[in-house]
Design a protein around this motif. Structure first.
Motif, short mmCIF file in Angstrom:
data_model
loop_
_atom_site.label_atom_id
_atom_site.label_comp_id
_atom_site.label_asym_id
_atom_site.label_seq_id
_atom_site.Cartn_x
_atom_site.Cartn_y
_atom_site.Cartn_z
N GLU A 1 0.82 -1.22 0.00
CA GLU A 1 0.00 0.00 0.00
C GLU A 1 0.85 1.27 0.00
O GLU A 1 0.37 2.34 -0.36
CB GLU A 1 -0.92 0.02 1.22
CG GLU A 1 -1.96 -1.07 1.21
CD GLU A 1 -2.79 -1.07 2.47
OE1 GLU A 1 -3.78 -0.32 2.52
OE2 GLU A 1 -2.43 -1.81 3.41
N PHE A 2 2.11 1.14 0.42
CA PHE A 2 3.00 2.29 0.55
C PHE A 2 3.97 2.42 -0.62
O PHE A 2 4.66 3.43 -0.72
CB PHE A 2 3.81 2.18 1.85
CG PHE A 2 2.98 2.31 3.09
CD1 PHE A 2 2.75 3.54 3.69
CD2 PHE A 2 2.41 1.18 3.67
CE1 PHE A 2 1.99 3.65 4.83
CE2 PHE A 2 1.64 1.28 4.82
CZ PHE A 2 1.42 2.51 5.40
N GLY B 1 7.17 2.10 -9.34
CA GLY B 1 7.81 0.79 -9.25
C GLY B 1 9.22 0.81 -8.68
O GLY B 1 9.86 -0.25 -8.59
N SER B 2 9.72 1.96 -8.27
CA SER B 2 11.05 2.04 -7.67
C SER B 2 11.10 1.28 -6.36
O SER B 2 10.13 1.28 -5.60
CB SER B 2 11.44 3.50 -7.40
OG SER B 2 11.55 4.23 -8.59
N SER C 1 9.24 7.68 -4.79
CA SER C 1 10.65 7.83 -5.13
C SER C 1 10.86 9.30 -5.52
O SER C 1 9.91 9.97 -5.96
CB SER C 1 11.02 6.92 -6.30
OG SER C 1 10.42 7.39 -7.49
N PRO C 2 12.07 9.82 -5.35
CA PRO C 2 12.31 11.21 -5.76
C PRO C 2 11.91 11.46 -7.22
O PRO C 2 11.33 12.51 -7.54
CB PRO C 2 13.80 11.40 -5.53
CG PRO C 2 14.11 10.46 -4.39
CD PRO C 2 13.23 9.26 -4.66
N ALA C 3 12.17 10.49 -8.10
CA ALA C 3 11.81 10.65 -9.51
C ALA C 3 10.29 10.73 -9.67
O ALA C 3 9.78 11.56 -10.43
CB ALA C 3 12.37 9.49 -10.33
N HIS C 4 9.56 9.87 -8.96
CA HIS C 4 8.10 9.90 -9.04
C HIS C 4 7.56 11.20 -8.44
O HIS C 4 6.65 11.83 -8.99
CB HIS C 4 7.49 8.69 -8.34
CG HIS C 4 5.99 8.68 -8.34
ND1 HIS C 4 5.25 8.68 -9.49
CD2 HIS C 4 5.11 8.70 -7.31
CE1 HIS C 4 3.96 8.68 -9.18
NE2 HIS C 4 3.85 8.70 -7.87
#
Length: 154
Positions: free
Chosen positions: A11-12, A17-18, A54-57
């Motif tokens: 859930e977290f 997908g990272s 994720s930082p990218a997300h």
């Protein structure tokens, strides 16, 4: 992997997908424990609409802050079955005030609440007055303003 009675790790997970770094996983476990208290308080399911990012997300999320608590695994955006955002906000604030969950960030949005375990108090969101009044209260205020304006010849 089950983190609490009602929350699992999936859930977290970041929506891109990272993989989750170990330090983030430790924060997510602490956050899940607080969310379990929130779930137990309301007595109904709590949906995590956004957990770890994720930082990218995070960079793809409109309005997201660089270095957001989400990127640390310390934040979740929530919906509670059958509750308004204002009811969720007030319930979580009460749990914080009673020391049942960690102090942190609490954001009120039109359809969800942000809660994080940053350790310091931070509050933001839609106008507290309008959120407390709800739609009918705001509508009533607009009608009253219009009526007074008409009476004054404006």
């Amino acid at each position: 992997m089950l983190l609490t009675t009602n929350f699992s790790l999936d859930e977290f997970e970041s929506k891109d997908g990272s993989s989750m770094p170990y330090t983030v996983l430790q924060n997510v476990k602490e956050l899940a424990n607080a969310l379990q208290v929130i779930r137990d308080h309301f007595g109904v399911p709590v949906t995590i609409t956004s957990g770890y990012r994720s930082p990218a997300h995070n960079d793809t999320i409109e309005g997201a802050v660089k270095g957001s608590q989400h990127t640390l695994g310390k934040a979740a955006d929530l919906k509670v079955q059958g509750k308004t955002a204002r009811e969720m906000y007030d319930g979580i604030e009460m749990l914080i005030d009673k020391g049942l969950i960690p102090q942190g960030g609490l954001g009120l949005y039109s359809n969800r609440v942000h809660y994080d375990i940053r350790g310091t108090k931070a509050r933001w969101g839609v106008s507290a007055d309008n959120a407390k009044k709800g739609f009918l209260g705001v509508l009533g205020g607009l009608v009253l303003t219009w009526f007074i304006g008409k009476q004054m010849g404006l």
